[in-house]
Design a protein around this motif. Structure first.
Motif, PDB file in Angstrom:
ATOM      1  N   GLY A 142       2.320  -7.608  -5.716  1.00  0.00           N
ATOM      2  CA  GLY A 142       2.521  -9.033  -5.933  1.00  0.00           C
ATOM      3  C   GLY A 142       1.606  -9.559  -7.002  1.00  0.00           C
ATOM      4  N   ALA A 143       1.822 -10.834  -7.343  1.00  0.00           N
ATOM      5  CA  ALA A 143       0.984 -11.508  -8.336  1.00  0.00           C
ATOM      6  C   ALA A 143       0.951 -12.993  -8.007  1.00  0.00           C
ATOM      7  CB  ALA A 143       1.543 -11.291  -9.734  1.00  0.00           C
ATOM      8  N   SER A 144      -0.175 -13.604  -8.305  1.00  0.00           N
ATOM      9  CA  SER A 144      -0.289 -15.050  -8.130  1.00  0.00           C
ATOM     10  C   SER A 144      -1.274 -15.576  -9.158  1.00  0.00           C
ATOM     11  CB  SER A 144      -0.756 -15.394  -6.713  1.00  0.00           C
ATOM     12  OG  SER A 144      -2.136 -15.158  -6.568  1.00  0.00           O
ATOM     13  N   SER A 145      -1.289 -16.889  -9.330  1.00  0.00           N
ATOM     14  CA  SER A 145      -2.201 -17.476 -10.306  1.00  0.00           C
ATOM     15  C   SER A 145      -3.650 -17.417  -9.824  1.00  0.00           C
ATOM     16  CB  SER A 145      -1.797 -18.928 -10.593  1.00  0.00           C
ATOM     17  OG  SER A 145      -1.819 -19.672  -9.395  1.00  0.00           O
ATOM     18  N   VAL A 146      -3.872 -17.328  -8.515  1.00  0.00           N
ATOM     19  CA  VAL A 146      -5.231 -17.269  -7.993  1.00  0.00           C
ATOM     20  C   VAL A 146      -5.717 -15.830  -7.898  1.00  0.00           C
ATOM     21  CG1 VAL A 146      -6.695 -17.784  -5.991  1.00  0.00           C
ATOM     22  CG2 VAL A 146      -4.942 -19.419  -6.709  1.00  0.00           C
ATOM     23  N   GLU A 147      -4.965 -14.986  -7.218  1.00  0.00           N
ATOM     24  CA  GLU A 147      -5.400 -13.604  -7.009  1.00  0.00           C
ATOM     25  C   GLU A 147      -5.042 -12.683  -8.174  1.00  0.00           C
ATOM     26  OE1 GLU A 147      -5.446 -12.184  -2.609  1.00  0.00           O
ATOM     27  OE2 GLU A 147      -3.521 -13.171  -2.967  1.00  0.00           O
ATOM     28  N   GLN A 148      -4.227 -13.140  -9.077  1.00  0.00           N
ATOM     29  CA  GLN A 148      -3.702 -12.353 -10.192  1.00  0.00           C
ATOM     30  C   GLN A 148      -2.818 -11.239  -9.623  1.00  0.00           C
ATOM     31  OE1 GLN A 148      -7.226 -11.371 -12.379  1.00  0.00           O
ATOM     32  NE2 GLN A 148      -7.555 -13.462 -13.005  1.00  0.00           N
ATOM     33  N   PHE A 149      -3.254 -10.025  -9.577  1.00  0.00           N
ATOM     34  CA  PHE A 149      -2.420  -8.944  -9.027  1.00  0.00           C
ATOM     35  C   PHE A 149      -2.780  -8.713  -7.562  1.00  0.00           C
ATOM     36  CE2 PHE A 149      -6.366  -6.853  -9.987  1.00  0.00           C
ATOM     37  CZ  PHE A 149      -6.502  -5.918  -8.979  1.00  0.00           C
ATOM     38  N   ARG A 150      -1.850  -8.161  -6.804  1.00  0.00           N
ATOM     39  CA  ARG A 150      -2.097  -7.778  -5.406  1.00  0.00           C
ATOM     40  C   ARG A 150      -1.422  -6.447  -5.147  1.00  0.00           C
ATOM     41  NH1 ARG A 150      -0.380 -13.482  -3.187  1.00  0.00           N
ATOM     42  NH2 ARG A 150       1.536 -12.681  -4.018  1.00  0.00           N
ATOM     43  N   LEU A 151      -2.086  -5.613  -4.387  1.00  0.00           N
ATOM     44  CA  LEU A 151      -1.531  -4.331  -3.972  1.00  0.00           C
ATOM     45  C   LEU A 151      -1.914  -4.118  -2.516  1.00  0.00           C
ATOM     46  CD1 LEU A 151      -0.243  -1.520  -4.473  1.00  0.00           C
ATOM     47  CD2 LEU A 151      -2.504  -0.756  -5.209  1.00  0.00           C
ATOM     48  N   GLY A 152      -0.951  -3.763  -1.693  1.00  0.00           N
ATOM     49  CA  GLY A 152      -1.218  -3.496  -0.285  1.00  0.00           C
ATOM     50  C   GLY A 152      -0.560  -2.205   0.156  1.00  0.00           C
ATOM     51  N   VAL A 153      -1.232  -1.469   1.023  1.00  0.00           N
ATOM     52  CA  VAL A 153      -0.704  -0.216   1.553  1.00  0.00           C
ATOM     53  C   VAL A 153      -0.993  -0.198   3.059  1.00  0.00           C
ATOM     54  CG1 VAL A 153      -0.854   2.304   1.516  1.00  0.00           C
ATOM     55  CG2 VAL A 153      -1.145   1.017  -0.600  1.00  0.00           C
ATOM     56  N   THR A 154       0.023   0.166   3.848  1.00  0.00           N
ATOM     57  CA  THR A 154      -0.149   0.287   5.299  1.00  0.00           C
ATOM     58  C   THR A 154       0.470   1.590   5.768  1.00  0.00           C
ATOM     59  OG1 THR A 154      -0.038  -2.111   5.591  1.00  0.00           O
ATOM     60  CG2 THR A 154       0.324  -0.764   7.555  1.00  0.00           C
ATOM     61  N   TRP A 155      -0.283   2.335   6.557  1.00  0.00           N
ATOM     62  CA  TRP A 155       0.220   3.554   7.192  1.00  0.00           C
ATOM     63  C   TRP A 155       0.243   3.298   8.690  1.00  0.00           C
ATOM     64  CZ3 TRP A 155      -2.208   7.087  10.607  1.00  0.00           C
ATOM     65  CH2 TRP A 155      -1.473   8.248  10.856  1.00  0.00           C
ATOM     66  N   THR A 156       1.383   3.556   9.325  1.00  0.00           N
ATOM     67  CA  THR A 156       1.535   3.317  10.756  1.00  0.00           C
ATOM     68  C   THR A 156       1.953   4.594  11.459  1.00  0.00           C
ATOM     69  OG1 THR A 156       2.216   1.028  10.348  1.00  0.00           O
ATOM     70  CG2 THR A 156       2.759   1.944  12.505  1.00  0.00           C
ATOM     71  N   HIS A 157       1.313   4.872  12.570  1.00  0.00           N
ATOM     72  CA  HIS A 157       1.703   5.991  13.433  1.00  0.00           C
ATOM     73  C   HIS A 157       2.089   5.388  14.783  1.00  0.00           C
ATOM     74  CE1 HIS A 157       1.464  10.224  14.910  1.00  0.00           C
ATOM     75  NE2 HIS A 157       1.402   9.568  16.057  1.00  0.00           N
ATOM     76  N   ARG A 158       3.367   5.528  15.116  1.00  0.00           N
ATOM     77  CA  ARG A 158       3.862   5.032  16.396  1.00  0.00           C
ATOM     78  C   ARG A 158       3.828   6.161  17.415  1.00  0.00           C
ATOM     79  NH1 ARG A 158       7.082   3.530  12.526  1.00  0.00           N
ATOM     80  NH2 ARG A 158       7.187   1.357  11.979  1.00  0.00           N
ATOM     81  N   ASN A 159       3.537   5.806  18.643  1.00  0.00           N
ATOM     82  CA  ASN A 159       3.611   6.771  19.733  1.00  0.00           C
ATOM     83  C   ASN A 159       2.549   7.857  19.590  1.00  0.00           C
ATOM     84  OD1 ASN A 159       4.864   7.368  22.158  1.00  0.00           O
ATOM     85  ND2 ASN A 159       6.028   9.006  21.219  1.00  0.00           N
TER      86      ASN A 159
END
Length: 185
Positions: A78-95
């Motif tokens: 993502g990008a915004s005028s305040v944060e400039q660029f954004r990058l997010g990563v999530t790893w989920t293990h169910r069960n």
């Protein structure tokens, strides 16, 4: 039926109807919702068995499930005028251990925010309708200024009421949740 990785006991804990109780469409729908809320299944389908039997004969109810993939990775940009660029990563293990536990690890990075978080959730903890969640996090907020160009000060002789600051927080949150009723948690 259909559960291959999730233990049957984890599903049975969610079933509201007990043997010998009167048929209740609401209880069946509520049970379906509770099983789905575990987060382990793509679909949950209740099936009534024994409909062809004579009236007054007990019905069997079977819940057919289709499991979700046990592990997923999500990536967000993502990008915004305040944060400039954004990058997010999530790893989920169910069960994690077969009882519908969840573990997730996530990270978010932007020009002003860096976050990392690990989360472990047990949908059944010590007693029926009780769950436990443990979260560990690190948050770092770099210098944030609401008027980085100085326009407020130069045009209106007005000082920025929120000067820049840095903030690092490291913490942990433990949450024990008990569901009093279907509508109150």
């Amino acid at each position: 039926t259909g559960n291959e990785q999730v233990e049957t006991q984890a599903i049975r804990r969610q079933i509201l109807l007990r043997e010998g109780e009167r048929y209740s469409e609401e209880a069946i729908e509520d049970t379906k919702d509770d099983i789905y809320t575990l987060g382990m299944f793509r679909t949950v389908t209740p099936r009534l068995r024994g409909l062809e039997a004579e009236q007054g004969t007990p019905l069997d109810i079977e819940f057919n499930v289709r499991e979700r993939k046990p592990r997923t990775i999500e990536v967000a940009f993502g990008a915004s005028s305040v944060e400039q660029f954004r990058l997010g990563v999530t790893w989920t293990h169910r069960n994690v251990w077969g009882g519908a536990e969840h573990f997730s690890a996530s990270a978010k990075v932007s020009a002003i925010v860096q976050k990392a978080e690990a989360n472990f959730h047990m949908p059944y903890f010590l007693a029926p309708h009780t769950s436990f969640t443990q979260t560990v996090y690190v948050n770092n907020y770099d210098t944030i200024q609401t008027d980085p160009t100085g326009i407020l000060e130069s045009l209106f002789n007005f000082e920025d009421p929120y000067p820049g600051y840095d903030w690092l927080s490291i913490g942990s949150v433990s949450r024990l949740e008990y569901r009093l009723t279907r509508k109150l948690t």
